[in-house]
Structure formats: structure tokens, C-alpha cells
Write a protein that holds these residues in place. Structure first.
Motif, PDB file in Angstrom:
ATOM      1  N   GLU A 167      -0.569   7.622   1.759  1.00 55.87           N
ATOM      2  CA  GLU A 167      -0.401   6.352   1.018  1.00 55.87           C
ATOM      3  C   GLU A 167       0.834   5.603   1.514  1.00 55.87           C
ATOM      4  O   GLU A 167       1.846   6.230   1.864  1.00 55.87           O
ATOM      5  CB  GLU A 167      -0.269   6.621  -0.489  1.00 55.87           C
ATOM      6  N   ARG A 168       0.752   4.268   1.543  1.00 54.93           N
ATOM      7  CA  ARG A 168       1.892   3.440   1.971  1.00 54.93           C
ATOM      8  C   ARG A 168       2.011   2.231   1.067  1.00 54.93           C
ATOM      9  O   ARG A 168       0.990   1.706   0.584  1.00 54.93           O
ATOM     10  CB  ARG A 168       1.691   2.957   3.408  1.00 54.93           C
ATOM     11  N   TRP A 169       3.247   1.811   0.851  1.00 53.25           N
ATOM     12  CA  TRP A 169       3.507   0.610   0.051  1.00 53.25           C
ATOM     13  C   TRP A 169       4.624  -0.189   0.700  1.00 53.25           C
ATOM     14  O   TRP A 169       5.441   0.351   1.449  1.00 53.25           O
ATOM     15  CB  TRP A 169       3.969   0.975  -1.361  1.00 53.25           C
ATOM     16  N   ARG A 170       4.649  -1.467   0.376  1.00 55.73           N
ATOM     17  CA  ARG A 170       5.793  -2.283   0.786  1.00 55.73           C
ATOM     18  C   ARG A 170       6.377  -2.918  -0.468  1.00 55.73           C
ATOM     19  O   ARG A 170       5.633  -3.333  -1.361  1.00 55.73           O
ATOM     20  CB  ARG A 170       5.366  -3.360   1.765  1.00 55.73           C
TER      21      ARG A 170
ATOM     22  N   ILE B 176      10.317  -0.560  -5.981  1.00 55.15           N
ATOM     23  CA  ILE B 176       9.795   0.804  -6.064  1.00 55.15           C
ATOM     24  C   ILE B 176      10.948   1.719  -6.456  1.00 55.15           C
ATOM     25  O   ILE B 176      12.061   1.587  -5.933  1.00 55.15           O
ATOM     26  CB  ILE B 176       9.127   1.246  -4.755  1.00 55.15           C
TER      27      ILE B 176
ATOM     28  N   ASP C 164       3.408  -5.112  -2.197  1.00 59.84           N
ATOM     29  CA  ASP C 164       2.644  -4.663  -3.372  1.00 59.84           C
ATOM     30  C   ASP C 164       3.475  -4.764  -4.637  1.00 59.84           C
ATOM     31  O   ASP C 164       2.971  -5.063  -5.721  1.00 59.84           O
ATOM     32  CB  ASP C 164       2.249  -3.192  -3.182  1.00 59.84           C
ATOM     33  N   TYR C 165       4.774  -4.476  -4.492  1.00 60.22           N
ATOM     34  CA  TYR C 165       5.624  -4.401  -5.691  1.00 60.22           C
ATOM     35  C   TYR C 165       6.950  -5.098  -5.436  1.00 60.22           C
ATOM     36  O   TYR C 165       7.415  -5.162  -4.307  1.00 60.22           O
ATOM     37  CB  TYR C 165       5.875  -2.937  -6.057  1.00 60.22           C
TER      38      TYR C 165
END
Ligand SMILES: Cc1cc2nc3c(=O)[nH]c(=O)nc-3n(C[C@H](O)[C@H](O)[C@H](O)COP(=O)(O)OP(=O)(O)OC[C@H]3O[C@@H](n4cnc5c(N)ncnc54)[C@H](O)[C@@H]3O)c2cc1C
Length: 395
Positions: A190-193, A8, A4-5
């Protein structure tokens, strides 16, 4: 999971907000996560003011301070807002003191920073509110001053957002995992990679590092600042009185009247007790209050008066009080920083260093002077490998 980014940033106090600002300026896709509301008063970066100065105990820090002023100017241009206010800075103390001024004078000389050496008579002449004997001396450096703390961190976040960063408050990161060279981050459901992670968690750094099985010797103390409705208030007016640091053990420091306070801020450096950042209280520490008023009765009685405001705040202390600005051993895509209880003035440049470490794998600062020895900020420096390191909190 899609990436996603690019980066972070965990924690949006002064240092994390600094990193988000520079990462967004470099065009990276940035997500910043803060567990509390922006500008909260539970960590280390809140309140109206912080001291900024070129006078430091080693040439490396003097050089870094020079870079910090330049980096704050970059923010002021981008934010169209002034956040650094020069007042002049006075380092003062007994000639036979636990923190000799000679080290500061030598470091400034080594970095071509102009300053004046003042004897007690000259200090009394310039600022008659100082009640000092001839055994006291000082160094005056004209660039010393104040960073408007709350406003500076808000400006860093505002410009980062304007440049495309996504900054979220009230999002507590609960899990961190390194997966195939990328980072998996979870906060509740919520989860992000992301490709890279910047850990700027302040007093909570040890909890973040624990996700990677890492532990550093690290202490969190509860400090306090006090604002006095001084009986000789006009003598401490902005423009008439410098920021000052009493260089001895115990060490004290103070400000002229600044911002909405209408009062004189004075406190002790590193006088607080060890606490847990999640369970600590916000009440006054009467021992610090007694030491501060005792000091003022003796040397600055004109600043005494009713306490208009008392704020508590956390120091995140490495044993040697040097910062940590480094990538994690074996995890080059994860960088971490700890501000050692004196990092706010450097937030502008530490943010830049974290950004460069994350995006380029190296820091480009130093302007070729060779004075900026980055090894003092390494996470694998010897004192951080010890289980019971000796603590040297006197700066
Ligand atoms: C009383 C006092 C006076 C000071 N005076 C000066 C001074 O005059 N000059 C100077 O240069 N420095 C000074 N300092 C030091 C300076 O303020 C700090 O070094 C600096 O603010 C540290 O910033 P930080 O971003 O590392 O910490 P913080 O502002 O505490 O930011 C860390 C952030 O990470 C967040 N976080 C942690 N864990 C998580 C998680 N799991 N999920 C999401 N978010 C998380 C926290 O909520 C916090 O907001 C002073 C400090 C104190 C306490």
C-alpha cells in the motif's frame, strides 16, 4: 500519485492518537497508521492507569500540565466519557534527596498552583500506611490523579474516527520519502501521499527518522509495573489514598486501587534495561521486582501481598528526558514527538501541539503566560546533537 490525505500520523499510541483527534477536530483529512492492533501491549501506552499531575520540576512543565488537563476535558466532552480521575498527588521523599522537592514547590508557586507542604507527622496522620521517619517530607497537590490509559487512547481514536479520520491497525509503515514538499508513505504493497506527516512512533522513532537520514541519541528501556493484592487493601482504596511519587534515586511511584485491578500498583521509575523494541521480551525483571518490594517493605509494608499482575512497557528516553515536539530540520511538513517516559499525561495537549505544528507551522498554546518555553522540546537542542550525551533520567 494524488494527495490522498492532508496529514498522515505514523503510530497510534497515546501521542499519535492525540494528534489524530485534534487534526480531525480541525477538519483535516487524516490517515493514522498503527503497525500492531489498537491498544496493543508492545509499546508505551497500554494498561489501566497513568499518573497525571500539576506538580513538575519546571514552570514550563507545570504550565504544559495545566494545558493537558484542559485538553483532556475537551476530549471528555467530545467522547462523553470521563478519563481523568483526581485522587490528589503526594510527592514524598527524604529532605536530603536526589530529587529535591524545592524545585517542584518553586515551579508550582511560579504558576500559581495551590499545594501543601507536609512534614512526616502530617503524612503519617493522613495516610498511616506510610512507615516513615521525620527525615521524610512531602508536597500534596489536590489535582493529582489518574488518566485511565487504555480508555483514554481508545476515546481519542473513537472521536477522531467519528470526526472523519481514517485509522488503520496492523499496518506497518516500511518506507517514508519526502517528495517535492509532500510525503510518500508505503506499508507493504500500500502507498499514500500526504502533505504532512506526524511521526509518533514512540520506541521506534529512530527507525522512522532513519528514512530521512536523521539520528538522535535515544534509548529504549523495558520497564515494568506490578499490582499487589495488598494486605491492607482498604487503606489504598480509591478516594482514600493519593497517587504518589517517591522523589529520590531510585525513584518509585504508585496508585490507589483503580479500575478492575482490585490491587495496588507500585513500580520504580526508569529502573529498566536498554532493549530493542522489536526483539525485547515480556518477562519479569527480577532486579526491578526486588527493588520495588524492598522499598515497600521499608516504607509501605501494608501494600505488600501476592503479585496479581505484572506488565512490561517501554520508555522512549531522550538523554535529558525532555520531550521532542518539533518539525524536522529542513522538513517543516514533518513533525515528530517522543514522550520521554512521562508523556501520557500530556498526550491530550501534545496531540494539539502536533496538530498545530502540522497545520499552522506554529504552536498557539501558552495562553500568553510566556511560561511555556517550547525550546526545551526542540529536536535540534544541544543535548540531541551529541553522540555520547550525559543521561539524566531522574525527573
Ligand atoms: C511502565 C510505564 C509507566 C508510565 N507511567 C506514566 C505515568 O504515570 N504518567 C505519564 O504521564 N506517563 C507515563 N509513562 C510514559 C507514557 O506512557 C509514554 O510517554 C506515552 O505512552 C508515549 O506514547 P507514544 O504514543 O509516544 O508511544 P507508543 O504508545 O509506544 O506509540 C507509538 C506507536 O507507534 C507505532 N509504530 C512505530 N513504528 C511504526 C511503523 N513503522 N508503522 C506503524 N506504526 C508504528 C507503535 O506500534 C506504537 O503503537 C509510562 C510509561 C511506562 C512504560
Amino acid at each position: 500519485m494524488t494527495r490522498d490525505y492532508d496529514v498522515i500520523v505514523l503510530g497510534l499510541g497515546a501521542l499519535g492518537s492525540g494528534a489524530a483527534y485534534w487534526l480531525a477536530k480541525r477538519g483535516a483529512r487524516v490517515l493514522g497508521l498503527e503497525q500492531f492492533e489498537f491498544g496493543h501491549a508492545r509499546g508505551s501506552s497500554h494498561d489501566w492507569s497513568r499518573i497525571i499531575r500539576l506538580s513538575y520540576f519546571s514552570p514550563a512543565y507545570v504550565q504544559l500540565a495545566k494545558e493537558a488537563y484542559a485538553a483532556w476535558s475537551s476530549l471528555e466532552r467530545d467522547a462523553q466519557e470521563q478519563v481523568v480521575f483526581k485522587t490528589g498527588g503526594l510527592d514524598i521523599g527524604p529532605r536530603a534527596s536526589a530529587i529535591p522537592l524545592a524545585g517542584y514547590a518553586g515551579s508550582m508557586r511560579a504558576c500559581d498552583v495551590p499545594f501543601e507542604e507536609l512534614d512526616a507527622r502530617e503524612i503519617r496522620k493522613r495516610w498511616p500506611v506510610w512507615k516513615i521517619g521525620d527525615e521524610i517530607h512531602g508536597l500534596f497537590q489536590a489535582d493529582g490523579g489518574i488518566v485511565a490509559a487504555d480508555r483514554a487512547t481508545a476515546a481519542l481514536r473513537r472521536v477522531a474516527t467519528a470526526l472523519g479520520a481514517t485509522l488503520r491497525e496492523d499496518v506497518a509503515v516500511s518506507a517514508l520519502r519526502s517528495v517535492n514538499g509532500e510525503i510518500d508513505i508505503a506499508a507493504g504493497s500500500e502507498r499514500w501521499r500526504a502533505g504532512k506527516l506526524v511521526i509518533a512512533a514512540g520506541a521506534w522513532t529512530d527507525r522512522a527518522l532513519a528514512h530521512f537520514g536523521l539520528r538522535i541519541p535515544f534509548e529504549v528501556t523495558k520497564e515494568q509495573v506490578m499490582y499487589f493484592r495488598a494486605r491492607e487493601l482498604s487503606s489504598f482504596a480509591f478516594g482514600r489514598f493519593p497517587i504518589w511519587i517517591w522523589m529520590d534515586d531510585p525513584a518509585f511511584y504508585g496508585f490507589p486501587v483503580f479500575g478492575e485491578t482490585g490491587a495496588v500498583k507500585v513500580t520504580q521509575d526508569a529502573g529498566g534495561k536498554a532493549v530493542d523494541p522489536d526483539t525485547r521480551g515480556f518477562e519479569e525483571d527480577p532486579e526491578i521486582s526486588a527493588r520495588v518490594s524492598g522499598f515497600m517493605e521499608r516504607y509501605l509494608p501494608g501494600a505488600l501481598g501476592p503479585v496479581a499482575r505484572l506488565k512490561t512497557c517501554l520508555y522512549a528516553l531522550t538523554p535529558d528526558r525532555d520531550f521532542i515536539i518539533d518539525a524536522l530540520p529542513g522538513l517543516p511538513n514533518i513533525t515528530v514527538t517522543v514522550g520521554g517516559g512521562h508523556g501520557f499525561k500530556f498526550a491530550s495537549v501534545i496531540g494539539r501541539m502536533l496538530c498545530e505544528l502540522a497545520l499552522d507551522g506554529r504552536v498557539s498554546l501558552d495562553g500568553g503566560s510566556g511560561r511555556l518555553d517550547l525550546s526545551i522540546f526542540k529536536i535540534d537542542r544541544p543535548v540531541l546533537q551529541m553522540t555520547e550525551p550525559r543521561k539524566t533520567y531522574m525527573l
